[in-house]
Structure formats: structure tokens, C-alpha cells
Design an enzyme around this catalytic site. Sequence first.
Site, PDB file in Angstrom:
ATOM      1  N   LYS A  85       0.812  -1.220   0.000  1.00 21.68           N
ATOM      2  CA  LYS A  85       0.000   0.000   0.000  1.00 21.68           C
ATOM      3  C   LYS A  85       0.847   1.272   0.000  1.00 21.68           C
ATOM      4  O   LYS A  85       0.444   2.293  -0.542  1.00 21.68           O
ATOM      5  CB  LYS A  85      -0.954  -0.006   1.181  1.00 21.68           C
ATOM      6  CG  LYS A  85      -2.049  -1.068   1.012  1.00 21.68           C
ATOM      7  CD  LYS A  85      -3.327  -0.664   1.678  1.00 21.68           C
ATOM      8  CE  LYS A  85      -4.515  -1.446   1.160  1.00 21.68           C
ATOM      9  NZ  LYS A  85      -4.393  -2.917   1.305  1.00 21.68           N
ATOM     10  N   GLU A 107     -10.492   6.834   2.156  1.00 23.57           N
ATOM     11  CA  GLU A 107     -11.448   5.875   2.698  1.00 23.57           C
ATOM     12  C   GLU A 107     -10.650   4.699   3.240  1.00 23.57           C
ATOM     13  O   GLU A 107      -9.537   4.446   2.824  1.00 23.57           O
ATOM     14  CB  GLU A 107     -12.376   5.386   1.583  1.00 23.57           C
ATOM     15  CG  GLU A 107     -11.803   4.276   0.675  1.00 23.57           C
ATOM     16  CD  GLU A 107     -10.607   4.697  -0.187  1.00 23.57           C
ATOM     17  OE1 GLU A 107     -10.381   5.910  -0.349  1.00 23.57           O
ATOM     18  OE2 GLU A 107      -9.901   3.797  -0.692  1.00 23.57           O
ATOM     19  N   SER A 374       1.861  -9.683  -0.916  1.00 26.14           N
ATOM     20  CA  SER A 374       1.506  -8.262  -0.833  1.00 26.14           C
ATOM     21  C   SER A 374       1.612  -7.666   0.570  1.00 26.14           C
ATOM     22  O   SER A 374       1.694  -6.453   0.711  1.00 26.14           O
ATOM     23  CB  SER A 374       0.087  -8.055  -1.367  1.00 26.14           C
ATOM     24  OG  SER A 374      -0.829  -8.881  -0.675  1.00 26.14           O
TER      25      SER A 374
HETATM   26  C1  LIG Z   1      -5.315  -3.967   0.904  1.00 24.07           C
HETATM   27  C2  LIG Z   1      -4.568  -5.217   0.664  1.00 24.07           C
HETATM   28  C3  LIG Z   1      -4.851  -6.067  -0.424  1.00 24.07           C
HETATM   29  C4  LIG Z   1      -6.018  -5.849  -1.354  1.00 24.07           C
HETATM   30  O1  LIG Z   1      -5.954  -4.727  -2.152  1.00 24.07           O
HETATM   31  P1  LIG Z   1      -5.566  -4.745  -3.701  1.00 24.07           P
HETATM   32  O2  LIG Z   1      -5.858  -3.371  -4.135  1.00 24.07           O
HETATM   33  O3  LIG Z   1      -6.414  -5.778  -4.376  1.00 24.07           O
HETATM   34  O4  LIG Z   1      -4.126  -5.099  -3.778  1.00 24.07           O
HETATM   35  C5  LIG Z   1      -4.056  -7.172  -0.625  1.00 24.07           C
HETATM   36  N1  LIG Z   1      -3.034  -7.461   0.208  1.00 24.07           N
HETATM   37  C6  LIG Z   1      -2.735  -6.686   1.277  1.00 24.07           C
HETATM   38  C7  LIG Z   1      -1.604  -7.068   2.148  1.00 24.07           C
HETATM   39  C8  LIG Z   1      -3.489  -5.551   1.534  1.00 24.07           C
HETATM   40  O5  LIG Z   1      -3.189  -4.791   2.607  1.00 24.07           O
END
Ligand SMILES: *Cc1c(COP(=O)(O)O)cnc(C)c1O
Length: 392
Positions: A85, A107, A374
Site C-alpha cells: 500500500k 477511505e 503483498s
Molecule cells: C489492501 C490489501 C490487499 C487488497 O488490495 P488490492 O488493491 O487488491 O491489492 C491485498 N493485500 C494486502 C496485504 C493488503 O493490505
Amino acid sequence: MKYKGRFGDYGGFYVPEVLIPVLEELEEAFYRFYEDERFIAELAQLSKDYVGRPSPLYYARRFSKYVGFKVYLKREDLLHGGAHKANNTLGQGLLAKYMGKTKLIAETGAGQHGLATAMIGAFFGMETKIFMGVIDIERQSVNVHKMKLCGAEVIPIEGGTGTLKDAINDALRYWTAHVLDTFYLFGSACGPHPYPTIVRHFQTCIGTEARQQCLEQIGRLPDIVVACVGGGSNAIGIFSAFLEDKDVRLIGIEAGGRSLSSGKHAATLVVGRVGILHGAKAYLLQDDEGQVHETESVSAGLDYPAVGPEHCFLKDSGRAEYVAAEDNEVLDAFGLLSKTEGILPALEPAHALAYLISQKGKLSADTIVVANLSGRGDKDVSIVEKRRPQAY
Ligand SMILES: *Cc1c(COP(=O)(O)O)cnc(C)c1O
């Protein structure tokens, strides 16, 4: 403007009249600055010093041995804030600064994007307001506290269901009245144009790095790239660099929740139908009357009833495939990566790992997979403890 920001028939610009000049100003600024040398240099420097890029591409030896093919993890979990993020919040925060804005709004649902925005607000010294549904505030009290520690104000949204969908509507409404000094820092590669394009741009670093790391470390491109899909930003960030590499399969994993047949899930691309939500045309979870569904999954970060327009386009064109992983498989994947590698994945990317586990015995031993990790799983430990009290 209405025809810009289209991915096939998806995306676009379905917003109230008052928002049009606001989004046009943002679009114009983005196209002015994203190729500006000074902007690029400052973004690169801060990505390195503040966010911690580049993130490693890590060969997960013991996890690979378990599934029977080679799995490399793109370690976005090691970045500042513990997830991808920060790539987006830094990029948009810098854009806000270049546009001369002094205040940020955002948001948030699970609180991860709100926290990433609060951090960037503190970094740039900008007054920051985070719009969050009252139900989410109750569910995510730790993140609410962290946002306040970073100096942000959390605005409780009572309306609707008290969740992300309502927070977005209220943030957009607030923005129209405060546009002169305020920048709306949107959290994923969805919503009205130009956000899908802007967020994609600031997340492409994931794919660009991963592709180059594959060539350097492995000597070839992967066979498969896999990522979880909520709004779609981490997935489009890693997919984008491989779109032209036709032999690389791109697979997005959505939240199958308890099960697809239960109706309690967030598998928008897998079972949704086309509609319009938050200013964009995309696949949506909706009933026969077009009423948008509440979503439900073990990972709050994937609980969004729509999805980014580019993913809709990639699905229809067949360039990317989308499947769902269910909560139980995801919890197993969380445990397996922790045990085999000593890495606690966030429950969101644990969906991608669950898919890989489901491919055990189906892919040949020389198959190379890059999975986008992620985020890190520290935030999810108490959920895992509740749902899997026997540990693993
Ligand atoms: C917010 C989040 C997501 C989902 O958001 P995308 O916009 O689909 O990437 C995925 N993985 C993590 C670790 C997140 O914090």
C-alpha cells in the site's frame, strides 16, 4: 473525459456533475507530473529511503518442496507499513504535494489503506482525515489507534452498512466541498478515472522489479505470476510488467469466503455481473435487482464488492485468469508458509498461496511461479488464532 480511462468497455467516469472538474484537475496533474524529471527523481529517492524499495524476490525453498514446483515470493511484506500500500500512498502523496494541496482524505475498510495514508500524511506534514464505517472502526480498533498516533483524524461513517462502500461515498461527497486544498488519496486500482490508471502507475514498480529480478536471478521469465485481488492494485502492479510476455500465465485469486455456493464471499470476477459502483463500470457482486452485496471473507482487505476495470478487461480478453480460494484453504496456506519459511503472510496474499497449494501434483517440477506476497501477517494473527485454535 467520459471516454478516457477505459479498459475495453470497463472503467470510465460515472460520477455526479460536481465531481467532474475535480477529477479532471487530478487527471491533468497526473499526466503533467508523472513524467516530470523532478517528480520521478523524488519518488525514486523516497521509494528507496522511506518505503524500502526494491523489495527482494525470494526463492521459497521449503514451500516449493512441499508444492512440488518452484515458488518465488515478491516480498512486498518487507516494505514500510508491511504491505504494497505504501507504493500508492507515497506516489499519490507526492502528487498532492506537487499539486499544492495541503490536506489528504482517504477511505478505509480494514484500516490498512487508512493507516498507509496516515503515515504519508505525517511524512509530508499534511492534515489527514480518514473516512471509516462505524462497524469497521469497531472491528479494526488497533488500526484506528495507529492512524491517530500518526496524527490523522478518523471520521466515523454511520450511514448504510457502516463499511467501506459507505466510507467511499462519504469521502467523495466531502471532497467535492473541499477540493481547493484537499487531495483524495484513493486506495486501490478501481473507482472512477483517473484512479485506476494512477494507482496502477504507482504499483507497477512491483512488476518491473520482479521481471528484472527473474531475469537476473533465474535467467528466465516465470511460467506463472499469481496475486490476490481485492480492488486489484497489487495484482495489476505485478501483472502489468508481464502483459506483453504472452507465455507468462497471469492468475488472480479472489476471496472465496466460506464457499462460493454460500453466497458469503468476495469473488467479484469469478461470479459477479457487470454494473456500476463508485464511478466505474466493472464486475460487481449484486442481486437480480442490482442491489450490491455485502462481501464476507477471512481477510478484510479483500472485502470489496467491485474490482478494478483493467482486471475486468483482462478477464474478458483471456489474458489473465481469475479463481477463488476459500477461507479454510487460506488459513492452511497461512500456516504452511509460516511453518516452512518462517514468514507470516497477510491473509490476503495467503489466497494466492492457497491456490498454489491446490496445484500440488498438477504442475511439473521445473515450473517457475512468482507469487506476490503483498503484505505481512502480523495484523492477522488473532484472527488465525480464533479460526484455527489448534494451531497447525
Ligand atoms: C489492501 C490489501 C490487499 C487488497 O488490495 P488490492 O488493491 O487488491 O491489492 C491485498 N493485500 C494486502 C496485504 C493488503 O493490505
